[in-house]
Design a protein around this motif. Sequence first.
Motif, short mmCIF file in Angstrom:
data_model
loop_
_atom_site.label_atom_id
_atom_site.label_comp_id
_atom_site.label_asym_id
_atom_site.label_seq_id
_atom_site.Cartn_x
_atom_site.Cartn_y
_atom_site.Cartn_z
N SER A 18 -25.99 -82.09 -3.87
CA SER A 18 -27.15 -82.05 -2.99
C SER A 18 -27.14 -80.72 -2.22
O SER A 18 -26.10 -80.08 -2.07
CB SER A 18 -27.14 -83.23 -2.04
OG SER A 18 -26.00 -83.16 -1.24
N LEU A 19 -28.31 -80.35 -1.78
CA LEU A 19 -28.44 -79.12 -1.00
C LEU A 19 -29.17 -79.47 0.28
O LEU A 19 -30.19 -80.16 0.25
CB LEU A 19 -29.24 -78.07 -1.80
CG LEU A 19 -29.63 -76.79 -1.07
CD1 LEU A 19 -28.40 -76.00 -0.64
CD2 LEU A 19 -30.51 -75.93 -1.98
N ARG A 20 -28.62 -79.02 1.39
CA ARG A 20 -29.25 -79.29 2.69
C ARG A 20 -29.37 -77.97 3.43
O ARG A 20 -28.41 -77.20 3.48
CB ARG A 20 -28.37 -80.29 3.45
CG ARG A 20 -28.85 -80.63 4.83
CD ARG A 20 -28.19 -81.89 5.37
NE ARG A 20 -28.79 -83.09 4.82
CZ ARG A 20 -29.93 -83.63 5.25
NH1 ARG A 20 -30.58 -83.08 6.25
NH2 ARG A 20 -30.41 -84.71 4.70
N ILE A 21 -30.55 -77.71 3.96
CA ILE A 21 -30.75 -76.52 4.79
C ILE A 21 -31.14 -77.03 6.16
O ILE A 21 -32.28 -77.47 6.36
CB ILE A 21 -31.82 -75.59 4.20
CG1 ILE A 21 -31.42 -75.12 2.79
CG2 ILE A 21 -32.05 -74.38 5.11
CD1 ILE A 21 -32.42 -74.22 2.10
N GLY A 22 -30.17 -77.07 7.08
CA GLY A 22 -30.43 -77.64 8.39
C GLY A 22 -30.89 -79.07 8.23
O GLY A 22 -30.26 -79.87 7.52
N PRO A 23 -32.02 -79.44 8.81
CA PRO A 23 -32.48 -80.83 8.73
C PRO A 23 -33.15 -81.15 7.40
O PRO A 23 -33.51 -82.30 7.16
CB PRO A 23 -33.49 -80.92 9.88
CG PRO A 23 -34.02 -79.54 10.03
CD PRO A 23 -32.90 -78.61 9.65
N HIS A 24 -33.34 -80.17 6.53
CA HIS A 24 -34.12 -80.38 5.31
C HIS A 24 -33.23 -80.65 4.10
O HIS A 24 -32.41 -79.81 3.72
CB HIS A 24 -35.01 -79.17 5.02
CG HIS A 24 -35.79 -78.71 6.21
ND1 HIS A 24 -36.67 -79.54 6.87
CD2 HIS A 24 -35.81 -77.52 6.87
CE1 HIS A 24 -37.20 -78.88 7.89
NE2 HIS A 24 -36.69 -77.66 7.90
N ALA A 25 -33.41 -81.83 3.49
CA ALA A 25 -32.73 -82.14 2.25
C ALA A 25 -33.53 -81.48 1.13
O ALA A 25 -34.74 -81.72 1.01
CB ALA A 25 -32.66 -83.65 2.05
N VAL A 26 -32.89 -80.62 0.36
CA VAL A 26 -33.58 -79.96 -0.76
C VAL A 26 -33.24 -80.77 -2.01
O VAL A 26 -32.17 -80.63 -2.58
CB VAL A 26 -33.14 -78.49 -0.89
CG1 VAL A 26 -33.87 -77.81 -2.04
CG2 VAL A 26 -33.41 -77.74 0.42
#
Length: 170
Positions: A18-26
């Motif tokens: 999984s990839l997460r950028i701050g609060p955003h799940a990509v």
Amino acid sequence: MTVLDSMVPTAENPPAHSLRIGPHAVDPPVVLAPMAGITNVAFRRLCREYGAGLYVCEMITSRALVERHPQTMQMITFDADEHPRSMQLYGVDPVTMGEAVRMIVAEDLADHVDMNFGCPVPKVTRKGGGSALPYKRRLFEDIVTAAVRAAEPAGIPVTVKFRIGIDDDT
Ligand SMILES: Cc1cc2nc3c(=O)[nH]c(=O)nc-3n(C[C@H](O)[C@H](O)[C@H](O)COP(=O)(O)O)c2cc1C
């Protein structure tokens, strides 16, 4: 088999990390690369029909944003259902970069800011910009710090796109 079929998890093909950028799940962890002149709102709308995780807008020059150039103000258009709204900024000056991100926060213009330090065009790198800029570590640090400080109050994550070096030795 299409690219999307190959992303469906199976025993032989386990789910990608999984990839997460701050609060955003990509999710899926697939990013549409920012492309100047291409990844405009219409192109991203088309791509979103195929389901990647993040779609970065065209590169926006921080000075042009701060100065509200009409063409730039058009380029920062996002669809109402586009989330997160990912804006890529280009800049070589910490003050202008900070101002641009403060404007994004104050006017709720994006949910994610990416900064472009990857441009390899000799016209840009010869002047120390683009992919050559991270080599000037103090300036690089000042630009990143200015953007992060301005984005922090709104919880907007800041990422940096850069190259692993400027030549084979560096
Ligand atoms: C027409 C075009 C415009 C691009 N504009 C940008 C840009 O504005 N910002 C950026 O970070 N990268 C830009 N890139 C680089 C891409 O985001 C990407 O990193 C590069 O094409 C490598 O990915 P690829 O191997 O999948 O092509 C551009 C690439 C192309 C082909």
